[in-house]
Every structure is written in C-alpha cells, then in structure tokens.
Design a protein around this motif. Structure first.
Motif, PDB file in Angstrom:
ATOM      1  N   GLN A 218     -27.319  15.757  31.373  1.00  0.00           N
ATOM      2  CA  GLN A 218     -28.168  14.934  30.498  1.00  0.00           C
ATOM      3  C   GLN A 218     -28.310  13.542  31.108  1.00  0.00           C
ATOM      4  O   GLN A 218     -29.250  13.297  31.851  1.00  0.00           O
TER       5      GLN A 218
ATOM      6  N   PHE B 201     -24.364  11.050  34.560  1.00  0.00           N
ATOM      7  CA  PHE B 201     -23.331  10.199  35.145  1.00  0.00           C
ATOM      8  C   PHE B 201     -22.059  10.977  35.471  1.00  0.00           C
ATOM      9  O   PHE B 201     -21.341  10.659  36.403  1.00  0.00           O
ATOM     10  N   CYS B 202     -21.803  12.008  34.690  1.00  0.00           N
ATOM     11  CA  CYS B 202     -20.602  12.810  34.961  1.00  0.00           C
ATOM     12  C   CYS B 202     -20.899  13.909  35.977  1.00  0.00           C
ATOM     13  O   CYS B 202     -19.984  14.524  36.504  1.00  0.00           O
ATOM     14  N   THR B 203     -22.187  14.187  36.194  1.00  0.00           N
ATOM     15  CA  THR B 203     -22.563  15.413  36.909  1.00  0.00           C
ATOM     16  C   THR B 203     -22.048  15.485  38.356  1.00  0.00           C
ATOM     17  O   THR B 203     -21.542  16.534  38.770  1.00  0.00           O
TER      18      THR B 203
HETATM   19  S1  FES Z   1     -24.358  14.229  31.232  1.00  0.00           S
HETATM   20 FE1  FES Z   1     -23.944  12.251  30.448  1.00  0.00          FE
HETATM   21  S2  FES Z   1     -21.812  12.167  30.606  1.00  0.00           S
HETATM   22 FE2  FES Z   1     -22.220  14.195  31.158  1.00  0.00          FE
END
Ligand code: FES
Ligand SMILES: Cc1cc2nc3c(=O)[nH]c(=O)nc-3n(C[C@H](O)[C@H](O)[C@H](O)COP(=O)(O)OP(=O)(O)OC[C@H]3O[C@@H](n4cnc5c(N)ncnc54)[C@H](O)[C@@H]3O)c2cc1C
Ligand code: FES
Length: 1334
Positions: A111, A114-116
C-alpha cells in the motif's frame, strides 16, 4: 588481515579506506549509495524495514551463507568481505522486476510501500535458504519453501497498512506445499488459469555472493582498520593482550562488538575510540560437544545455536536430553526476529543481562539447565555457574565472556521433564516477555505415585535484576509425592519467591504468571484426584500444554476468503487494477521524501522537546557544540513572522514553545548539524533547564480541566444534534443504568515512515519544501506566516507518504515549518527525518476520553433513552479536536436509542495536542454503543445479539437520526448485510460450537461476537487537472495525496474511463498512458487535506470534470478528423496539438450540500480464544461484510478494509500508548509499543465486499472504505469480553458462589494483563482450592 574495507552491494564492489567505525550499514547505504530501498523506520531492530540479505563465504565449509540482517544495527566495518543484497538487487524498472516484486504488486500486497522492500528481502532470504535444503526438488517455477516458513519469514517485519494477509499470500505463493486455492485475490490467476500465470520464480536468477569477492577475500574477512580503531583479534591471547594494553591508556573508550544488536535496546549516545570485533576468534565462534556438555562460543549467533541444538540429534530415537535441547531451540526461535537472531550472539545477550539487567530469555532458559560460562579477565580464564555470573558485579569492557556450557543429561535413569514458557504480547517474538520461565524436573514412580527427585525452576524478565531460580519452591518440592495439595502449597510459596521490583509495569500480572506456568508444568502429571495422570509416561506430549504453544506445528494463518464483484459498467473503473507504483515500491525505487538526494551543503535537523508539562525554559545546553551548526528556536523567527507550526480551520499551534512550555513533548528547539546522527545526538543529550516557580500546576487530567473550566469551544455548526426527549425516554423505561464509566486511551499512528521534510531555499526569497504531508496546503500557509513571506514564495511538494492515518495532517506541518525556518536562517537546505522516539513523543495520536453513560430500557432490551457525558482530552491546542463530537455521535447512533442527549467537553490540558487518527471519534462512538448494548444484555440476561437487533434502525428512525445522510431507503443496506453475514459466517452453528467448547475446556474459553457499524462521511471540495501530451500520454494532478490508500490508482482508472468517452481506437489502453504526478501547492491550489475516507472519490470526481471538458473538445475534433479515415487516440491528440486545441483542463469539484454526506455500512463476526492462565487472546476467525457501493477498485478497497480492521485490532487489543505522570510518552519505541504482526491477526480473515448497486449521488455509485472498517475491530473486543465472561462464571463457581458473575468493563486495549486480571489473577489457586475442598 585486511586494512581496507571491501564488500559488495548488489554485485557492485565497494572499497573504503576510511570510515567512522560507528557508521551503520543503513547509514552508509542510504547516504553513500543509490540504494535507498533500505528504509529507516525504527532504528532498533524492531520493524524489518531496513532488512538486507548478507552473504558471506564460509571458508571451512566452502559455501556461501545467506541471511537477513537489520542494516540499522549492523556496523559497516563488520560487513568486510560480505555481499549485501537489497531489494533493488533483485530487480528494477530498467532490468525487469523480480517475481517477488511482481507478486507483491499482483497480490495487492503493497500500500504505502514503506515496509515492502524489507518484506521482499525477508522473503528472498527464506527462498534462498530453502533452496539449500535437502528437500525434494521443487516443481518448475516453485521453491522448496514450506507455507509455515513462508509466513514466518515476515514475522519480524511490521506493516501498518495492509493487515498482512496479502503479504502472507505473496510469501505462500512461493511455497512448495501451498494449495493455490488458498491464496487470496491477485491479478495473475483465477480458478481457470491457475499457476502458470504466476510470475516465474527462478532460483538461479540472483547470485548473492559475487565471484570477485570470493577470489579477493577467500582467506579471511577480519579487518584491522584505520590505525586500529576497528580491530579484529584472531585468538583469545591476542584479545587478552589487546585489552590489557587498551586499559593502560587513559580515558580510552573501547567497545567489544559481536552482532551489535544490543544497540537496538541500549541506544548509543557516546563515541568509542576503539572497536574490537570478537567474531574472528575461533574459540568464540564454535559449538562443540565436550563430554557431557555442549560448549558454545560466545559469538555464536542465536540462529546458529538453534540449528545446532535441533541438529544435535536428528534420529527418531529422541532421548529426553535431546528433548531438552530441542525445547531450548524452540524457545530461542521466539526471541527477537530472524534478522536479529542471525547475528545476535549468545554472549552479547548474556553480557547485556549481566551488565545492564536486560530481560533476557537466554539467561532464564540456560539457568534452568544449570549452564556454566567461561570468562576472561585480563589474561585469566575463569569458569562460573551462570548463577554466579549473573550475580557478579557488572562486568566492565575488559571482561570477555568466552563460552557457555550446556549440560546434556543423557544417562538418566529416571524421567526427565523440561518445558520453557514466555508470556509476551506477540507469540513469535519481537516482543520482550512479561515473564519467561524454564523448568526441569526429574521424576520417578514410587508406590504408584510420582516423586520429584530434582527440580530446577528458573524465571526471568519479570522485573528483577536478572533471571533467578525459585530455590524455596524447588527445595519444598524435592523428594515429595506430587499431589494437588503439594501443588497448591508450592504455588503459594512461588507467589512469594517471584515478585517484580518496584516500578515494574503490570506487577500483579507478572506475579500471577509463575503460578500459571508451574501449574501448567506439573498439572499433566497430577489429575484431579491427586493421582498420577494416566498419560504421565508419555509426558511431555503434544497438546498437553494449557498455554498456547503451537506456532511450530501449525501455520499462522489458515486460508482466507475474499469475495468481490468487479463491475464492467465503467471499465476500467470497478476493476481490481494493480496499485499504481506497487512494483517500484517493492523494488525500492519509489522515492519517499527522505530518499530525495540531499542538495549541496544540506544540513539536518532534530527536535529538542520539553520533558515537563508546564515550565519556563531557562536555558538549553548542548553536551558538545562541536558537531552542531545551529540551534533554532522561536527567537529565530524573522521579524513580522509568527511563531506558528501548524494551522487548520480551528486554530493554530506554535512551532516552538516560547519561554513557557505547554506540554511534555512540545518542540522547544531544533538542532541543526551536518548529519542526521549528529543532530539527533545533540538533541537527545541536550540539557534543558526548567523552572516552575510560581507556576500553576499543569492540567493533566480531564477532571482537572473540568475543575478549572479549561476547554476548547466546539463551533455550533459542528455540535451534533440531540434526538427526542431524554427525560421522556427515561420515564418510559423499565430499567435504568446510571453513570457507568468507560475510559478510552490514545493510539499512536505508527506510520512506517516517520515525519520528514526537506526545505530548499530558492531564488528571490522563496522556499521549496518537500514534505510527507496529508495537508500540504496548510503546511504551505504555516510556512509563509512563520517566515513572513508571501504565500507565492512557498512551494510544497508531496509525492507519496509512507503511511499517514491522520498523523500527517496537522502533525507534519511543524516538521516542514521547522526545516523551512532553519533553511531560512542558515541560507542552506535543511532536512529532517524525525527518529521514532521523538516522533512517538511528539505525535499526539488519538484522543483519550472518559465517557459516562446513562441508559433506560424496556425488559425486552429495547432502549428508550441514552445520555452520554464525554470528556475529551484534546491537549494543548485545538488541532482538529472540534470535529470529534460530531464524528463520535455519527457512529454512536447506529442503534435506535429512542431519545438521546449528550454533553461534550473538549478539555484543554497540558498534553500534546491530540489529532485525527483513522476514524477519529468514530471508533470510540461505535464502541460505546456496543458497550451500552452489552451492558443491557448482561443486565437483562438476554442474548446480546438479540438486544442489538431489537435496537436496529428502520429507515424512518435512520432518517430521524441521520437526516440527509440516510439517502434513499434502498441505500440502507445494514439489515441485508447483517443477515447475509450471519449465513456466510455460519454464525448460529459457531455459537453452538463455542458453547460446547466452553463446557469442555477449563483453561481456554472462546467467545464470538457479531457487530454492525455505520459511519457517516462527507465529501470535501477538491481540485483536479488533466493534461494530454503530444504522444497521447496523460498527466494528472489532484488535490488528494497518495498515502498508500490507492488514491492514484482510482484516479488513473477514472481518467482512463472518462477519456475513453471520446470513442476512438486505442482508448482501451488508456490506463497505461495515465500518470499521476506529485502534489505541488503552487501548481494546484486549494488542495485541501487528504482525510476522512472520501478524498479518493472526490479526486476522481474532480478528474471526471476535467475529462468531460477535454472529451467535449476532442469529440468535435474527432468528427472532423474522422472524415480522413479511422481515428486512433494518438492521431486525434496529434491533430489537437496541431490545431491548438487546449489539451489541459482543470476543475474544482464542490460537492452538493444536500448529498455531500452519506452513511457507510458493514458488519463483522469475530471469534476468539482466551487463555485463562496467561490472558493471551487468539483471534481465530473474522468474517467481514462491507458495502462499497460499486467499488471503484475492489482490490484497493479490500486492502483498505483489511488494513483498517487490523489497525483497529491494534487499538482494541494491543497498543498501549502510555505516558508518565508528567504526560511524557513513555511507550516510545518498538520495544514498548506493539502494533499487530502476522502472528496476532485473525488466523482466518474472510472479507466480502458487497456491491450494493446504484447510488445516484455517489461518484460512479462508489462508497468509502478507508476508515469505517476500523470500527469493525470492536467485534474482537466484544468476543474477548464474551470469553472472559465464561471464565469469570467458572471462577465464580470455584469460589463456591452461586449464579453468574456481574457485569464488567473490559478496558481498551484488552492486553494480556487486562484479560488475565479479569479472568482472575489467582484463578489457579481458586481452582486448586476447589479441587481440595471437593
Ligand atoms: S504497505 Fe505501508 S507499511 Fe506496509
Ligand atoms: C529487536 C530485538 C528484540 C530482541 N528480543 C529479545 C528477546 O525477546 N529475548 C532476549 O533474550 N533477547 C532479545 N534481544 C536481545 C538480543 O538477544 C541481543 O541484542 C543479542 O543477543 C546481543 O548480541 P550481539 O552479538 O548483537 O551483542 P552486541 O550488541 O555486539 O553486544 C552487546 C553488549 O555486550 C558486549 N559484548 C558482546 N559480546 C561480548 C562478550 N563475548 N564478552 C563481553 N562483552 C561482550 C558488547 O560490548 C555490548 O556492550 C532482542 C534484540 C533486539 C534488537
Ligand atoms: S529500521 Fe531497522 S529494524 Fe526498524
């Protein structure tokens, strides 16, 4: 021995002849390479955003080892000779994406993105390592990974957006044992096409360790560097003499380094003169079997030890001694996350426990098996028991732990029992335990009884200095026959033996756990009559444990279902189109603010905040001025400028406190330095001198605010309306409940990207500011007022935001303004990336509140009147608090309460100002309604579902309560949803099963709950602009910001749909031709704020207006061009350019007043299981049904629903955002603040998006999805309450009381201590007493 640092990053050779040895790998990669995919989110090993794959060549085994590490904790010097792979190294836009990237995009698993990158690397590492196993060859395009491994590979990675389910699906899609039917919706295959369409996985595609490194660095990777500021001794002797020589040098600061993960917990605020890397000393890095014990070198990593302990015996004839080792291994698997365990050493852990009282698991487990350690002091070696070691005065940096010995009990004649325990907020680690324990017992049969020959009971992490043995209890038990009586006496002794020190959090809960665990350990061999249990001889047997412990055996998630209906009516709108930019987010190429390369001479800033709620700031002193360029305060605001950091329609907040601080966490100053690290260190160690003489005491509670009449006003147009006559309604009631109190806490956003901005001075007194903001227009305004420059001199640019959830509406503004002010003062670019701790302290978060309800109702459960008194803690400035009453009531009145009235007080307190957080006010309002319903059901002993239904609205009452928002009767879909969900979730049958389960289980109770939600939302005016370029490609600007919620994707779809109305050849491929560009406040004015769930649809509508204009212009041209033959899109556009037709249109969508509001509907069923010994709650299943109208993009909406729901689980079950008595946030890290992870979400999550057809006043009949589903998470809380109710009734019975227990409030969040407290902190004792007295 090498004296230059050589390593590879994504196959590129890097050689450094000098580097500051305190530099981390993350700092180097982000500031000295183009590989920005390694994201900084926590800086403490707690989130996985910075994960990289580290590969090194094992010269002994002649093979490459590959494993993930947290680059934020890895020192650069320690990667000498290693190869680093980041997600960019797997694939990219230019060379093509890796199948991991493609699947993240296609499974809708990214989404904000940032974590991807970190997720991709964690998965890649699992794939690489599974390919090295000796399992049967994998099928073509698949891997040897198992589903369980696939899920666990991301168990240490946090994601705040998705809710994890789609990410788990990506991981599982690579597993050899996956059933493809179990995977969620994706863009690759459906039931017909299946596997062959999944992007192909080629296990040979990536070489993790380049050949040149192997040739160059084969012999050693030890490094003696830069005049030995980094030194790698190769023997214990060398180390000993090195330490002796260093200690002779005065004031020399020396650091022994193994994995350096300790800095994740003990943040470094000092510089060292010398680093001694212990990892190249062979004795310290090997595991060997020595007689009847295993010797483990101190630098052996936890991962290596786990492998060794598991491999120690791999045959079927598992002896009891082996079981001990295996159980130690499985306990170690719950420590931290894989990327930490891969480098975290056993020695480092024990030294942290010894020296700084770190709440270690390893110390406890090793204590139970009577381990020993060897330490080196100077050149002297000494063997100590682990107990002696822990008891010793804290070691200094000249003492080295060399090895640990674990005894192996091989030839025991008697029976050996061994178990380990840990109660922690997350089962799979990355959460320190409230208490951990390990028990070893030797038992034998004497005269048909069980006698304990030997027992070792170790406990740790509960708030004592270090792990200890419960000697008194051990002595009491030894030599005695096991019986209920004995157990009861032992438990009483244990209560006294293990108690936390003063100041430990949740002391009563922690004190209850030893009893639970000992009971769990011994109960299987004592049955209710005090005799030996039939199955004693099989002990320990699978399933014997009463506490949950099945992460090793079963997968974390079971199959989930998603039911969506895509609509072709407005193609490509309505299709589950892949999120725009998802692949570049996965490959790490998506540019976030902190990824923008620093301009020349760029400086970095960090905030100094107040630690006092109300005090005069007398002075600010820096520990050292050496590395600091400037300290910016309100004194630096230029003449004519205002001290303003944030502005919104309800008021403004100062940028910095002036002489008087107004809350703990308020910005006082901004240190500016050449690096972020220097700025942070300076801010962190700054000493602020406060003075509180003659000041009134601060207002820290809502009660104090009431006493002092300290309130903010709620404008009358925002004050919700009452319905009916409350007194009359009460008079009609048969029963009444008066003034019942509920307290609801705050919640932190935990966006993965913390607040960040970059300000660049431009010509002619202008300022360009890049900001991660949900409201650039207002930040723009704040900067212009602060700097006293015209608004047209400021330009705010926001491309994407790494998660916002409301936290980047108002709270991002002062961050941008501070950078702008510093840049203005220093005449150079200034940026900041706020560290997690500061962010958590300054963020404000959700509004805490106190609610009192009074309710009247009939005997059949029908409510006749409700009154609410609500005190909202708004903090020091109004922020957006005036909207909270409206929002709360909007979702509270989901039931027909007959009449209702309320009194709101927006309390002005000396806390940080609270701001909008996803479903602000709505989540609390909806929850209170459920609390009232549940209370009534308990009061009347009625089924709670029945009471809910009794109070459902019909359309008339809905209209009365909601006015225009209610729309048309057909739009009231809640009754349909309610019924459909009951059937699809098999609700009635499951209620029966739950009842049955509860009858048959003593220590586990289940609960199930179904709740409805209504959320009233409204559209805001939004601008848009669509331009068509010469080649037919289209560029779009909108007011809305892409936060991960898929706004750009929906806008793209809308643009393609609307422009296709031109009806010429080639418009079906228009989607690919549309690009949405960054928000720029000078290019698109009146951008407004992105919040309230409706910005996507409003932006779509704005774009539709633009497209309509363009289509009109193009259609008349098409008629002319058609005469020349068939007309393609490209040809038409070329002609338009040639004929000087204006191919750009802008619009400002202003929603109609009468239809701008509407209600969203949904319902959820959740089923949970509560463990009565630990208070742990497992969410077994959630079924959600949500009405999206005609979804603009069902994949995006599904992501919003799941993500919001899981964020709601965080609020209701996990996240404690605690402050100290001054109001200073103390839950300021990933150590203390626990958002959901893959192991805490529903095991099964089924979501159905209801396509409720035509809604004429909505944008293409669509409805919002961003926030309302968060409210559904209250179903988990209600189900937990139901399970606890069962537990309390049982306890009631054990206490010898008749009937059932009375009503109770279940706090939010319902954490383990909260749940256990309600289930009975002493329930074990009462149970044993009941056995004894029966
Ligand atoms: S996609 Fe936003 S923190 Fe995982
Ligand atoms: C996110 C996270 C979660 C964690 N969760 C848990 C958990 O749930 N349970 C748990 O038990 N632990 C947990 N830990 C702690 C972890 O196990 C330790 O950080 C790790 O084992 C330390 O090893 P290291 O090699 O990284 O030590 P380092 O960081 O290199 O060293 C730690 C300290 O010990 C000193 N030192 C290191 N080795 C020696 C030696 N041989 N002799 C003398 N001094 C030495 C160093 O100078 C330093 O002061 C967690 C850590 C992180 C980062
Ligand atoms: S940033 Fe390294 S683990 Fe969070």
């Amino acid at each position: 021995m090498e004296d230059t640092l050589v390593f590879a990053v994504n196959g590129e050779r890097i050689e450094l002849s000098s580097v500051d040895p305190s530099t981390t790998l993350l700092q180097f990669l982000r500031s000295h390479t183009r590989f920005k995919s390694v994201k900084l989110s926590c800086g403490e090993g707690g989130c996985g955003a910075c994960n990289v794959l580290l590969s090194k060549f094992d010269t002994k085994l002649k093979q490459v080892e590959d494993y993930t590490v947290s680059s934020c904790l890895t020192l650069l010097c320690s990667v000498n000779g290693c190869s680093i792979t980041t997600t960019e190294g797997l694939g990219n836009v230019k060379d093509g994406f890796h199948s991991i990237h493609q699947r993240f995009a296609g499974f809708h698993a990214s989404q904000c993105g940032f974590c991807t990158p970190g997720m991709c690397v964690s998965l890649f590492s699992a794939l690489v390592n599974s390919d090295k196993t000796h399992r049967p060859e994998a099928a073509f395009g698949s891997s040897k990974l198992t589903v369980l491994e696939a899920e666990k590979s991301i168990s240490g990675n946090l994601c705040r957006c998705t809710g994890y389910r789609p990410i788990a699906d990506v991981c599982k899609s690579f597993a050899a044992d996956v059933d493809m039917e179990d995977l969620g919706i994706n863009s690759f295959w459906n039931k017909e096409t299946k596997l062959h369409k999944l992007p192909f996985y080629d296990s040979k595609q990536i070489t993790t360790y380049p050949e040149f490194l192997r040739n160059e660095r084969e012999s050693t990777t030890a490094l003696n560097y830069q005049n030995k500021t980094w030194y790698s001794p190769l023997s214990v002797e060398e180390l000993g003499s090195l330490l002796e020589s260093v200690s002779a040098e005065n004031g020399m600061m020396v650091k022994l380094v193994a994995g350096n993960t300790g800095t994740g917990y003990y943040k470094e605020t000092e510089y060292y003169n010398k680093y001694i890397d212990l990892r190249f000393i062979p004795e310290l890095s090997t595991i060997k079997k020595a007689g009847s014990q295993i010797e483990i070198g101190a630098t052996v990593s936890i991962s290596k030890l786990i492998l060794a302990l598991k491999e120690e015996r791999n045959d079927d004839l598992v002896s009891e001694g082996d079981i001990v080792l295996k159980k130690i291994a499985s306990h170690l698997e719950k420590i931290a996350s894989e990327s930490i365990r891969n480098v975290a050493s056993i020695g480092g852990n024990l030294v942290m426990a010894q020296r700084k009282n770190f709440p270690s698991d390893i110390a406890t487990v090793l204590l139970a098996v009577k381990s020993k350690v060897t330490i080196l002091t100077g050149v002297k070696k000494e063997i100590l028991t682990l107990e002696e070691f822990l008891e010793k005065p804290a070691l200094d940096s000249r003492n080295v732990l060399l090895s640990v010995f674990i005894p192996c009990s091989e030839n025991i004649k008697t029976k050996l029992l061994f178990e380990t325990y840990r109660a922690s907020p997350r089962p799979l680690g990355n959460a320190l335990a409230y208490l951990n324990a390990a028990f070893l017992a030797e038992i034998c049969n004497v005269d048909n009884s069980v006698v304990i020959n030997r027992i070792q009971l170790a406990f740790g992490s509960f708030g004592a200095k270090h792990a200890i043995r419960a000697g008194t209890v051990e002595n009491y038990l030894v030599g005695k026959k096991l019986s209920v009586d004995l157990l009861y006496e032992a438990v009483k002794l244990l209560r006294v033996a293990i108690s936390p020190e003063n100041g430990t959090s949740h002391p009563a809960y922690r004190s209850s756990l030893p009893v639970s665990f000992l009971f769990d350990f011994l109960l299987p061999i004592v049955d209710a009559d005090g005799c030996i249990h039939k199955s004693t001889c099989n002990y320990p047997r699978i399933g014997s444990r009463l506490t949950f412990d099945d992460c090793e055996r079963t997968t974390l998630l079971s199959s989930a279902k998603q039911v969506i209906e895509s609509s072709h009516e407005h193609y490509p709108v309505g299709q589950p189109v892949i999120k725009s930019g998802a692949a570049i987010q996965a490959s790490g190429e998506a540019v976030f603010v902190d990824d923008i390369p620093s301009p020349l001479n760029c400086l970095h800033g960090a905030f100094i905040y107040s630690t006092k709620p109300l005090a005069r700031v007398k002075s600010i002193k820096l520990k050292s001025e050496k590395d600091v360029n400037s300290v910016v305060t309100f004194h630096d605001i230029p003449k004519g400028g205002e001290n303003v950091g944030a502005i919104n329609r309800f008021g403004q907040e100062p940028l910095f406190s002036n002489e008087l601080t107004q809350c703990a966490g308020q910005r006082i100053a901004f240190t500016v330095a050449e690096t972020q690290k220097n700025a942070d260190m300076a801010a962190d160690t700054a000493m602020v001198d406060y003075d509180i003489e003659d000041l009134e005491p601060p207002i820290l509670t809502v009660e104090q605010a009431v006493e002092k009449s300290s309130f903010f006003e709620v404008p009358s147009f925002l004050y919700p309306s009452q319905v009916g006559d409350f007194s009359k309604g009460m008079a009609e009631s048969d029963h009444q409940i008066h003034c019942e109190e509920i307290k609801l806490p705050s919640q932190y956003y935990f966006y993965m990207e913390t607040q960040t901005a970059l300000a660049v001075p431009d010509e002619d007194n202008c300022m360009v500011v890049y900001s991660s903001s949900q409201a650039p227009e207002f930040a723009h305004l704040a900067i212009s007022r602060c700097l006293n420059i015209p608004e047209h001199n400021v330009r705010m640019i926001t491309r994407r935001v790494g998660g916002g959830f409301g936290g980047k509406v108002v709270k991002a503004m002062p961050v941008a303004t501070a950078c702008a002010l510093a840049a203005y003062k220093l005449r150079c670019p200034v940026r900041t990336y706020v560290n997690r701790k500061t962010d958590m302290i300054m963020a404000g978060g959700r509004h805490p509140m106190k609610i009192n309800y009074t309710v009247g109702f009939k005997s059949n459960g029908k409510i006749t009147a409700v009154h609410l008194d609500i005190l909202i803690n708004a903090g020091m400035s109004p922020d957006v608090s005036p909207i909270i009453p409206w929002n709360m009531i909007g979702s509270f009145k989901k039931y027909n309460f007959g009449a209702f009235s309320f009194d709101f007080k927006l309390c002005k307190t000396n806390h940080s100002s609270k701001s909008a957080m996803r479903a602000p006010g709505e989540v609390q309002g909806s929850f209170i309604a459920e609390a009232v319903i549940e209370h009534i059901a308990t009061y009347l002993s009625l089924d709670v579902g029945f009471v809910r239904e009794m109070n459902f609205h019909n359309f008339d009452s809905l209209k009365l309560f909601y006015g225009n928002s209610a729309g048309e009767p057909l739009e009231y879909t809640l009754p349909t949803i309610w019924d459909k969900l009951m059937k699809s979730s098999n609700f009635d049958h499951r209620v029966e099963t739950v009842n049955e389960f509860n009858k048959n289980n003593i220590w586990r109770k289940k609960g199930i709950s179904r709740i409805p939600i209504l959320q009233d939302v409204s559209l805001r005016p939004t601008p848009g602009k669509v331009s068509i370029l010469q080649d037919g490609s289209v560029v779009v600007e909108v007011g809305g910001i892409e936060l991960g919620q898929g706004l750009w994707t929906k806008v793209k779809q809308m643009t393609a749909y609307c422009l296709s109305a031109v009806q010429c050849d080639g418009t079906d491929g228009l989607l690919e031709k549309v690009r949405i560009i960054q928000a720029d406040t000078l290019s698109m004015v009146q951008g407004g704020i992105t919040a309230g769930s409706t910005t996507s649809e409003a932006s779509c509508e704005a774009v539709r207006l633009c497209c309509n204009v363009l289509v009109e212009r193009l259609v008349s041209l098409k008629e002319k061009v058609k005469q020349m033959g068939s007309v393609s899109w490209e040809l038409l556009i070329m002609q338009a350019h040639m004929q000087s037709i204006n191919l750009s249109a802008s619009s400002f969508f202003v929603p109609e007043f009468t239809s701008m509001r509407y209600i969203n509907y949904g319902a959820a069923v959740s089923e949970v299981e509560v463990n009565l010994l630990t208070g742990e709650t497992k969410i077994l299943q959630t079924d959600i049904m949500y009405d999206c109208g005609q979804s603009l993009n069902p994949a995006v909406d599904l992501g919003q629903i799941e993500g919001a729901f899981v964020q709601g689980i965080g609020f209701f079950m996990l996240e404690e955002y605690l402050t100290n008595s001054d109001g200073l946030v103390v839950a300021d890290s990933t150590w203390t603040y626990k958002i959901p992870t893959i192991d805490t979400i529903p095991k099964q999550l089924n979501v159905q998006i209801l396509n409720s057809g035509h809604h004429k006043n909505r944008v293409l009949s669509s409805k919002a999805s961003g926030e309302p589903p968060l409210l559904l998470a209250a179903s988990v809380h209600c189900a937990t309450r139901a399970a606890i109710k069962e537990a309390r009734n049982q306890l009631y019975c054990w206490k010898g009381l008749n009937g059932s227990d009375s009503f109770f409030q279940l706090d939010v969040p319902a954490t383990m201590p909260v749940v256990k407290t309600l289930c009975g902190l002493d329930n074990v004792e009462f149970y044993l007493q009941s056995l004894l007295s029966s």
